[in-house]
Write an enzyme that holds these catalytic residues in place. Structure first.
Site: not given
Ligand SMILES: [Zn+2]
Length: 357
Positions: A243, A264, A269, A271, A278, A324, A327
């Site tokens: 990231q 992020a 993030s 994630h 995603d 988004e 996501h």
């Molecule tokens: Zn994402």
């Protein structure tokens, strides 16, 4: 006068009813009636008689200056009723305000007890009201004119504070409801312990939390069956260093303030939780992730499998990110259903349904 037996019976029933009603009223009056000799003893007029007044007289808590307030306070048979009276009346709270205070959570009552008089009449009914944030609520209300309910939620989730300043360190990384955003960040070394893999849109094996992987398989089966398309993950779990590289590259390209709207900062993030995924429809061109109809299905069905659209349109000011549509975030079916039905963000859901104030 002679009455027919039927009429007699009716009168009899009416009579029984009346006796019952009078008896009930008398009994009820008796229950509310307070000991008048107590009032006489203290030279108090009967017009001030109330259960709360009786309570303070009997418990030696009576103070003449609060006489009018006692009449307004709804008596409660609770252990801390006396403490509430002796704490809040001297601070200058009126009888009606004490009734509000009695409805607050114990935590809020205790916090309020430590402060001088506070005007909380706009907030006492709001279930996620937090005394700690009172000054921030008032400032935010003045500035934005949202409803008091929205003000309370938005301030609780820190929208009145600048992003990325002293972010809270997330400690429940493994929770399905973990909140990671610009105010709540994971430690650099946080890694989910149960990573599982799923075939990705670019032929890669995409790591994600096992619970999210199982749910995504079900979502994939349903979308294929219901609208005949395939949805594949492009990326899900990303570690801190990945990231960091990603974010640093965006900053080099676009500058930090632009990069912050779509990427992020490392640690912040979601994630990194392994619960964010995603998606891409592999039948769309490389530059596109989903068709509008794909998103339409995803938006209205992801919750059936425990996922939410994490960064929806019109909620950018809460999530801090541009829309988004690709996501999704695993939160579990129960939370996902409530979030979907009430058009909430994860931030709002946690504040309204999970946090106790
Ligand atoms: Zn994402």
């Amino acid at each position: 006068m002679k009455l027919k037996p039927g009429v007699k019976f009716c009168l009899f029933i009416v009579l029984i009813g009346l006796i019952g009603l009078i008896g009930f009223k008398y009994f009820k009056k008796d229950a509310e009636k307070i000991d008048n000799s107590l009032l006489k003893e203290h030279h108090i007029s009967e017009k001030y008689a109330s259960k709360t007044l009786e309570f303070v007289l009997k418990n030696d808590l009576y103070e003449e200056k609060y006489l009018k307030e006692y009449a307004k306070i709804n008596y409660r048979e609770e252990d801390d009723f006396a403490t509430i009276l002796t704490t809040f009346l001297p601070k200058g709270y009126q009888g009606e305000e004490i009734n509000y205070i009695l409805k607050l959570s114990k935590t809020n009552q205790e916090k309020l007890a430590k402060l001088e008089y506070q005007d909380i009449q706009n907030y006492y009914k709001i279930k996620n009201f937090n005394v700690d944030n009172l000054e921030r609520y008032n400032a935010y209300y003045k500035e934005h004119k949202y409803s008091y309910e929205d003000v309370v939620t938005y301030v609780n989730i820190n929208l009145d504070l600048p992003v990325y300043t002293n972010p809270h360190t997330v400690t429940d990384g493994n929770s399905n409801l973990v909140l990671v955003n610009k105010y709540n960040c994971l430690e650099a070394n946080y890694t989910p312990s149960d990573l599982a893999y799923l075939k990705g849109a670019y032929g890669n094996e995409v790591p994600m939390r096992e619970i999210a992987q199982k749910a995504l398989v079900k979502l994939q089966e349903a979308v294929t069956k219901e609208i005949g398309i395939t949805l594949l993950p492009t990326t899900s779990y990303r570690n801190y260093n990945f990231q960091k590289t990603l974010y640093d590259n965006y900053v080099a390209e676009d500058g930090a303030s632009a990069a912050d709207t779509y990427s992020a900062r490392p640690g912040c993030s979601e994630h990194q939780t392994g619960l964010a995924i995603d998606l891409k429809n592999p039948d769309t061109p490389a530059s596109r992730r989903l068709n509008d109809s794909d998103y339409e299905w995803l938006k209205n069905n992801a919750h059936r499998f425990g996922f939410i659209i994490r960064f929806p349109k019109d909620k950018e000011f809460i999530t801090g990110y541009q829309e988004e549509n690709w996501h999704i975030r695993y939160v579990g079916e129960e939370a996902a259903k409530i979030i979907y039905e009430n058009k909430l963000t994860l931030e709002e859901y946690i504040d309204l349904y999970i946090t106790n104030y």
